[in-house]
Design an enzyme around this catalytic site. Sequence first.
Site, mmCIF file in Angstrom:
data_model
loop_
_atom_site.group_PDB
_atom_site.id
_atom_site.type_symbol
_atom_site.label_atom_id
_atom_site.label_comp_id
_atom_site.label_asym_id
_atom_site.label_seq_id
_atom_site.Cartn_x
_atom_site.Cartn_y
_atom_site.Cartn_z
ATOM 1 N N GLY A 243 0.799 -1.219 0.000
ATOM 2 C CA GLY A 243 0.000 0.000 0.000
ATOM 3 C C GLY A 243 0.831 1.269 0.000
ATOM 4 O O GLY A 243 2.055 1.255 0.175
ATOM 5 N N HIS A 244 0.126 2.388 -0.169
ATOM 6 C CA HIS A 244 0.832 3.665 -0.283
ATOM 7 C C HIS A 244 1.536 4.060 1.019
ATOM 8 O O HIS A 244 1.081 3.770 2.113
ATOM 9 C CB HIS A 244 -0.110 4.781 -0.751
ATOM 10 C CG HIS A 244 -1.285 5.036 0.138
ATOM 11 N ND1 HIS A 244 -2.197 6.033 -0.124
ATOM 12 C CD2 HIS A 244 -1.710 4.432 1.267
ATOM 13 C CE1 HIS A 244 -3.125 6.033 0.816
ATOM 14 N NE2 HIS A 244 -2.844 5.069 1.662
#
Length: 356
Positions: A243-244
């Site tokens: 994920g970011h």
Amino acid sequence: MGIRLGDLVERFGGELIGDPNLQVVGIAPLTDAGVSHISFLSNSKFRAQAGQSRAAALILSPNDDPLVAQQYQGARIVTKNPYAYFARAAQYFDALTAHVPAPGIHPTAYVDPTARVDATAHVGPQVTVEAGAVIKAGAVIDAGCFIGREAVVGEGTHFFANVTFHARCVIGARGILHSGAVIGTDGFGFANEGGVYIKIPQVGRVVIGDDVDIGANTTVDRGALADTIIEDGVKLDNQIQIGHNCHIGAHTAMAGCVGVAGSAKIGKYCTFGGAAMVLGHLTIVDHVHVSSASMVSRSILEPGQYTGFYPLAKNSEWEKSAAIVRNLGAMREKIRALEKSIKKINNQATEQEDES
């Protein structure tokens, strides 16, 4: 093409017991190796197979060597880490016969005039290289890849067919991205107002270090504001989601289908078994090993092996179960203390009956 055992030992070390001029043509498993192969023993459970192997030579540890040598009559290379030795030797054999793409840009590729492609790099058919991108010396970009604007591909890095590497992302030297990998997609960032989701622009990058391997169909999201970081030597298997704004420490390895939610910070030299999950905004220190299918729902601040999951339930029921499980140790000690007290009372009662 044959290779002298002596040349292998000169290149990779180890103690050679046997003829240095013996020629081997490749590496094979213990049960399949023929008289022109070299094989290896990395697990002592297979000593019997090693002793009966037809291989011309074996790679094995100092602990296994005396026992295997009682049956096996071929040459032996004795080393502390036979599996790592095998890996390096296998790379060497592979390099001798590997296809090396010719430098240059295929006529069907599109390369923006402002992009910089080193003369020694290979850009294959139907590749797109957007404005300001940089492809450094010896890089190989196979057919159908996309490299976004101002992205940087390091020296000797190899993108297999159909890799997508979005704008401003960076990867260092000697990386490998397998087919279908997507680097720099938007992270999952939304604000909710009255049940309606409002997208948060994802303007960070993905910055990948040297010697990183990323498997097929693995996705690494770009950061929302800061960057997503993958440090040197990280190994990601197929179909992983990062994920970011995550930060993955150097030489951490993840097996297939691991999921890491946004803003998780994972230390160096960690391992994650297949389908392990890490919730967002957690911290995991160096040298943590998470078993397959485990759910990491809290930060891990001490090195070690961690395992655990619960069946799906309503959240309130799950929290109660988790609380009970956490207290089982204390409950056990209380029960033991009660059992001792009851036993003592029973013994006293028995003594009083005997006296009467």
